[in-house]
Design a protein around this motif. Structure first.
Motif, mmCIF file in Angstrom:
data_model
loop_
_atom_site.group_PDB
_atom_site.id
_atom_site.type_symbol
_atom_site.label_atom_id
_atom_site.label_comp_id
_atom_site.label_asym_id
_atom_site.label_seq_id
_atom_site.Cartn_x
_atom_site.Cartn_y
_atom_site.Cartn_z
ATOM 1 N N GLU A 3 0.841 -1.211 0.000
ATOM 2 C CA GLU A 3 0.000 0.000 0.000
ATOM 3 C C GLU A 3 0.871 1.254 0.000
ATOM 4 N N ALA A 4 1.964 1.212 0.780
ATOM 5 C CA ALA A 4 2.856 2.374 0.850
ATOM 6 C C ALA A 4 3.476 2.651 -0.520
ATOM 7 N N TYR A 6 2.167 1.957 -3.505
ATOM 8 C CA TYR A 6 1.181 2.582 -4.409
ATOM 9 C C TYR A 6 0.860 4.015 -3.994
ATOM 10 N N ALA A 7 0.868 4.278 -2.693
ATOM 11 C CA ALA A 7 0.613 5.651 -2.234
ATOM 12 C C ALA A 7 1.734 6.582 -2.705
ATOM 13 N N ARG A 8 2.962 6.100 -2.610
ATOM 14 C CA ARG A 8 4.109 6.906 -3.023
ATOM 15 C C ARG A 8 4.077 7.133 -4.551
ATOM 16 N N ALA A 10 1.379 7.196 -6.400
ATOM 17 C CA ALA A 10 0.294 8.146 -6.668
ATOM 18 C C ALA A 10 0.766 9.585 -6.400
ATOM 19 N N GLU A 11 1.609 9.718 -5.408
ATOM 20 C CA GLU A 11 2.089 11.038 -4.997
ATOM 21 C C GLU A 11 3.152 11.595 -5.953
ATOM 22 N N GLU A 24 -1.734 -3.487 -9.672
ATOM 23 C CA GLU A 24 -2.338 -3.298 -8.344
ATOM 24 C C GLU A 24 -3.124 -4.495 -7.817
#
Ligand code: GLN
Length: 446
Positions: A3-4, A6-8, A10-11, A24
């Motif tokens: 999750e981290a 994919y969050a990074r 996205a950012e 994903e």
């Protein structure tokens, strides 16, 4: 961790452009599986990984950053893709690159360029630019790249991360879309040397699916990281520290050498006299092999097929005209020319002979030294757009990585400083199959 990652992404990835395809759904399912009590814990347990887009992944789009393969979903895994999975890594997605691994700046991707995370006006290097930028931007823990003439080491150097090109044949090429089969090598791009040892441990080893895979015993790379370089004999090729090398790069490399000296290593200058012929012979050999390897892209077997052909030849012609980008076409033409009758002896055969001389330079140096040391690239990263109109200038960025590829020996790039806010890479080159010494020295230095 998944999750981290994919969050990074996205950012950051709108700016960086490291990923071409995300995985994903499958990655989340895999992470959940690994999270179960009693799940096997491999060497790379649950670590988010990115894979360069010329390494096939079953059911996961693999484009080589080419329009030609923009719809290609492989039906099998490359040996390394399977090995990562077995070691517990989670494949986060597929990484941007120069089309078919031809280039040194990632500007040859037919989808979009990758930007250097340290300064987005600059290139990340290439051809594994997405692999290096993704690790540098903290999107994945490590990635796989491929190196034919510098494509792991040079982007690692430009992005301030660690990149290891193993000895030719140590890591299986089965499922790596071939550029120049006698030079291609898969290897890790990581945040530090210890991680490189873990990833190499997981992907090295004989594979009967690759006829050039070496049947050698795989040492314990991780436990070779003792921190001890006492008595290690280092040779510094004078050709790697001469003309064309940025003074700031030279200074950083000399400072690194002093660190190794303080740790108990000794060093001396050495000559690799045929270095000046390496770039010319590489571009003949690599292009010749590419022209042959890329003949399989004909619009019939893989990827995109041109619409409305008049006949079979026209189908080939149209598909290839539309599917390949400019640099790929340039290499195919150069290679076809060098292999054609009447020119073969003057170009291809001559280049093969030069390759042998270059290999002999290394053999001779390794009679006296355990390790060779120099910069990874003559300069830090350059600006996007600065060299794209000048292929020859672009080719010269690999002046210190190409000889190593021609000799087939292992080499690592480790960060050794900065110039104007951009990273500089130190290159450590080892004897064939002596990755353990390369990793040990790089780890002690780092
Ligand atoms: N930059 C070199 C080239 O364009 C090396 C590429 C590579 O190692 N894949 O051929």
């Amino acid at each position: 961790l998944t999750e981290a990652a994919y969050a990074r992404i996205a950012e950051t990835d709108e700016r960086i452009g490291a990923f071409l395809t995300l995985n994903e759904e499958a990655a989340r399912a895999r992470a959940a599986e690994l999270d179960q009590a009693g799940a096997d814990k491999g060497l790379l347990h649950a670590l988010p990984a990115g894979i360069k887009d010329n390494i096939v992944t079953k059911g996961l789009r693999t484009t080589c950053a080419s329009q030609f393969l923009s719809n290609y979903d492989p039906i099998y895994d490359a040996t390394v893709s399977g090995k990562l999975r077995d070691a517990g890594a989670v494949t986060i997605g597929k990484l941007n690159m120069d089309e078919f691994a031809m280039g040194g700046s990632n500007e040859n991707s037919s989808f979009r360029p990758v930007r250097n995370p340290w300064n987005t006006d600059y290139v990340p290097g290439g051809s594994s630019g997405g692999s290096a930028a993704s690790v540098a931007a903290g999107q994945v823990y490590f990635s796989l790249g491929s190196d034919t003439g510098g494509s792991i080491r040079q982007p690692a150097s430009y992005c301030g991360v660690v990149g290891l090109k193993p000895t030719y044949g140590l890591v299986s090429r089965f499922g790596l879309v071939a550029f120049a089969s006698s030079l291609d090598a898969i290897g890790p791009i990581t945040k530090n040397v210890e991680d490189a040892a873990y990833v190499l441990q997981s992907i090295a080893g004989h594979d009967r699916m690759d006829s050039t895979s070496a049947d050698v015993a795989i040492p314990d790379y991780v436990s070779s990281l003792s921190g001890d370089v006492k008595g290690m004999r280092i040779g510094v090729p004078k050709e790697y520290m001469g003309e064309g090398i940025d003074p700031k790069v030279k200074e950083a490399v000399l400072a690194a050498l002093r660190v190794l000296e303080d740790l108990g290593a000794t060093w001396e200058e050495v000559s690799l006299p045929h270095t000046e012929y390496a770039v010319a012979s590489y571009y003949l050999l690599a292009s010749s092999e590419a022209s042959s390897n890329l003949a399989r892209f004909d619009g019939v077997r893989y990827g995109v097929r041109a619409d409305d052909p008049d006949n079979l030849l026209d189908l080939y012609r149209k598909s290839r005209s539309q599917g390949f980008g400019q640099e790929v076409k340039r290499r195919i033409m150069l290679g076809t020319y060098a292999l054609s009758s009447g020119y073969y002896d003057a170009y291809y055969l001559k280049a093969q002979k030069v390759r042998t001389l270059i290999k002999q330079d290394f053999d001779k140096a390794f009679e006296k030294f355990d390790l060779l040391l120099g910069p990874t690239a003559p300069t830090p990263a350059f600006r996007i757009g600065e060299q794209i109109g000048d292929p020859l200038a672009m080719y010269l960025n690999d002046i210190v990585t190409i000889p190593v590829s021609l000799a087939g020996v292992p080499a690592i790039s480790v960060p050794c400083g900065f110039a104007d806010g951009l990273p500089i890479g130190l290159q450590l080159i080892g004897k064939p199959f002596d990755e353990a010494t390369v990793l040990r020295a790089a780890h002690a230095y780092e």
